[in-house]
Structure formats: structure tokens, C-alpha cells
Enzyme design. Structure first.
Site, mmCIF file in Angstrom:
data_model
loop_
_atom_site.group_PDB
_atom_site.id
_atom_site.type_symbol
_atom_site.label_atom_id
_atom_site.label_comp_id
_atom_site.label_asym_id
_atom_site.label_seq_id
_atom_site.Cartn_x
_atom_site.Cartn_y
_atom_site.Cartn_z
ATOM 1 N N ASP A 183 0.876 -1.177 0.000
ATOM 2 C CA ASP A 183 0.000 0.000 0.000
ATOM 3 C C ASP A 183 0.908 1.220 0.000
ATOM 4 O O ASP A 183 1.582 1.519 0.985
ATOM 5 C CB ASP A 183 -0.897 -0.044 1.246
ATOM 6 C CG ASP A 183 -1.854 1.145 1.323
ATOM 7 O OD1 ASP A 183 -1.518 2.218 0.790
ATOM 8 O OD2 ASP A 183 -2.914 1.005 1.957
ATOM 9 N N LYS A 208 -6.052 10.424 -0.613
ATOM 10 C CA LYS A 208 -5.080 11.242 0.117
ATOM 11 C C LYS A 208 -4.319 12.150 -0.840
ATOM 12 O O LYS A 208 -4.871 13.048 -1.418
ATOM 13 C CB LYS A 208 -4.146 10.325 0.908
ATOM 14 C CG LYS A 208 -4.868 9.288 1.742
ATOM 15 C CD LYS A 208 -5.451 9.874 3.004
ATOM 16 C CE LYS A 208 -6.618 9.106 3.581
ATOM 17 N NZ LYS A 208 -6.702 7.685 3.442
HETATM 18 C C1 LIG Z 1 -2.471 3.745 4.067
HETATM 19 C C2 LIG Z 1 -3.941 3.736 3.841
HETATM 20 N N1 LIG Z 1 -4.479 2.748 3.118
HETATM 21 C C3 LIG Z 1 -5.827 2.680 2.884
HETATM 22 C C4 LIG Z 1 -6.672 3.616 3.426
HETATM 23 C C5 LIG Z 1 -8.142 3.488 3.144
HETATM 24 O O1 LIG Z 1 -8.462 4.369 2.107
HETATM 25 P P1 LIG Z 1 -9.907 5.059 1.923
HETATM 26 O O2 LIG Z 1 -10.135 5.927 3.116
HETATM 27 O O3 LIG Z 1 -9.758 5.815 0.627
HETATM 28 O O4 LIG Z 1 -10.901 3.944 1.821
HETATM 29 C C6 LIG Z 1 -6.152 4.682 4.155
HETATM 30 C C7 LIG Z 1 -7.054 5.708 4.707
HETATM 31 O O5 LIG Z 1 -6.702 6.485 5.587
HETATM 32 C C8 LIG Z 1 -4.750 4.746 4.379
HETATM 33 O O6 LIG Z 1 -4.186 5.724 5.097
#
Ligand SMILES: Cc1ncc(COP(=O)(O)O)c(C=O)c1O
Length: 259
Positions: A183, A208
Site C-alpha cells: 500500500d 489522500k
Molecule cells: C495507508 C492507507 N491505506 C488505505 C486507506 C483506506 O483508504 P480510503 O479511506 O480511501 O478507503 C487509508 C485511509 O486512511 C490509508 O491511510
């Protein structure tokens, strides 16, 4: 013509080539479906004989541009956009694991991802083992089982900001015939491109920094290309299902389990 674009140019130009007299900026194509003059054209699309748009859930010109842009920024072969980062991580897992399978995840994770892995995925029958980023190679490798399908981690963990040693985890994953899913939400491909360090799949919460304007929730899954999916661990990705050719109507005994 081979493109030799820098990252900044890819960010602006990749994924959309305006036609003569066409809109300069990527249009938002708000249509569920796409029109063709004859049924054969649509049949060819269904049969994957040619590429094209026919239903927005599968592909849409605006989303396609975004997918191509992020795939190029990450240095991958292709990408699939999703409605959130959460669904990007869910799809990345669900595409390669099913009930009875197991994933090893580095424990320094965004809380929503941790809950999805530890709780929601468990309900679907996919078990996660969380390994501390402090764990030695031996400790990590001890957690890999015959039914393990991937190793997962965040490049820069949210909120702990622990840095993932991508190369180290990629080496361990590959030693066991597994893909490393990273990720890459926090650094974005501008600051880190995990494929260059051996990762196989990259996900993002584009909500983000990739959005940047705090207006749109989104996510994306990118594949590097070249992972040996035919190594025996992922038959569902490389072999037709027994039901595929209508054998489900013909067979007289239950099929052998796939695995
Ligand atoms: C590292 C990371 N991965 C995934 C997510 C989940 O993403 P979303 O809020 O767009 O569903 C977040 C959300 O804060 C995140 O910081």
C-alpha cells in the site's frame, strides 16, 4: 515512438491523447453504457477480441485515463481503479485469495485496513497473520504456510510512519512463490515506486495525496507484471475453472478441489 517522459510529464499527459478538435482536458464521461452500430462489435468486446468500452463498471474512458496514468507513474503494466482505498486493498486480496487461504501482513497498518483484514476477511474465511516490522526474516518465514497467498505491507505505515523494507519483504515473498502487495498511499509514486524494489502489486488510497484537493474518495490497484502466477499457487488466475466449458452440466462426480 518510445516515450521518455519524466514523472511530472506522465502526471500531466499520460492516459489521454486528445484527438484533433477533441477536448484538451480529459472529459468526465458520465454514461453507464456505450453505443455501437452493430451487435457484432459488442460481441467482440465481450469475447475480449478487441478492447473498448461497453459498461462503465468494467471500464470508462475517464477512469481508464486515471488507471493508465497511475500505472505509468508506478511503472506497472496496468491498473484497476476502485471507489476507495479500502476497496483497493480488499480487491487486491480477494483477487488472489479465497476462503481457506492465508495472508501474512506486516502489523504496522492503517486501522481501517487492519480491521478489514482481521475481522471482515476472517468472516470470508481468509485468515491473516500479523507480523511485527521488527520481526527477523526467520520469524516472518515461520508464519508462511502452504496456503499463504501473499505478503502485505504499507510503504509508510499510517499513522506510525514505519518505513517498509520493500526489498527485504519482496525477497522473502518471492522465495516462497508469493507476491508482495504494498500500500503506497503515503509516499505516492512521486516519492517511492515500490516496483523498483521488487513489489508485485501496489495499492493506493487515492483519497489522500493523489487527490490532493480533499474532494474525492478513491483507490487503485496496480500490477507490475511479470510475477509467475503459473507457479502452481494461483490456479484460479491461470487455469480455466472446471465449470468453464459447461462441464458442470456433464460431470457425474464432483470436481477435484482446486488448490
Ligand atoms: C495507508 C492507507 N491505506 C488505505 C486507506 C483506506 O483508504 P480510503 O479511506 O480511501 O478507503 C487509508 C485511509 O486512511 C490509508 O491511510
Amino acid at each position: 515512438m518510445e516515450k521518455n517522459w519524466k514523472l511530472e510529464t506522465i502526471a500531466v499527459q499520460e492516459g489521454y491523447t486528445p484527438e484533433n478538435g477533441g477536448p484538451r482536458v480529459v472529459p468526465i464521461t458520465q454514461s453507464t453504457t456505450f453505443k455501437y452500430d452493430d451487435a457484432q462489435s459488442v460481441a467482440d468486446l465481450f469475447d475480449l477480441k478487441r478492447a473498448g468500452f461497453f459498461y462503465t463498471r468494467l471500464a470508462n474512458p475517464t477512469v481508464d485515463c486515471f488507471e493508465k496514468k497511475i500505472a505509468a507513474l508506478e511503472g506497472g503494466v496496468a491498473a484497476v481503479a476502485t471507489t476507495s482505498g479500502q476497496s483497493a486493498n480488499a480487491l487486491a486480496i480477494l483477487n488472489i485469495a479465497r476462503a481457506g487461504d492465508h495472508i501474512v501482513s506486516i502489523s504496522s497498518l492503517y486501522g481501517g485496513t487492519f480491521t478489514m483484514f482481521a475481522s471482515s476477511m476472517k468472516k470470508l474465511g481468509i485468515e491473516f497473520t500479523f507480523v511485527s516490522p521488527e520481526a527477523t526474516d526467520e520469524e516472518l518465514e515461520k508464519e508462511i504456510r502452504p496456503n499463504t497467498k501473499a505478503i502485505f505491507g504499507e510503504t509508510l505505515a499510517n499513522p506510525a510512519l514505519i518505513v517498509l523494507d520493500i526489498q527485504r519483504y519482496a525477497d522473502i515473498a518471492h522465495k516462497h512463490g508469493l507476491p508482495l502487495i504494498v500500500d503506497n498511499t503515503f509516499p505516492t509514486p512521486v516519492l517511492c515506486r515500490p516496483f523498483e524494489f521488487g513489489a508485485d502489486i501496489v495499492t493506493h488510497s487515492t483519497t489522500k495525496y493523489i487527490d490532493g484537493h480533499a474532494t474525492s474518495i478513491g483507490g487503485i490497484v496496480v500490477e507490475k507484471g511479470g510475477f509467475p502466477w503459473d507457479n502452481g499457487k494461483f490456479p484460479e488466475l491461470v487455469e480455466p475453472d472446471v465449470t468453464y466449458h459447461g462441464t458442470s452440466y456433464l460431470r457425474t462426480s464432483p470436481p477435484a478441489p482446486i488448490r
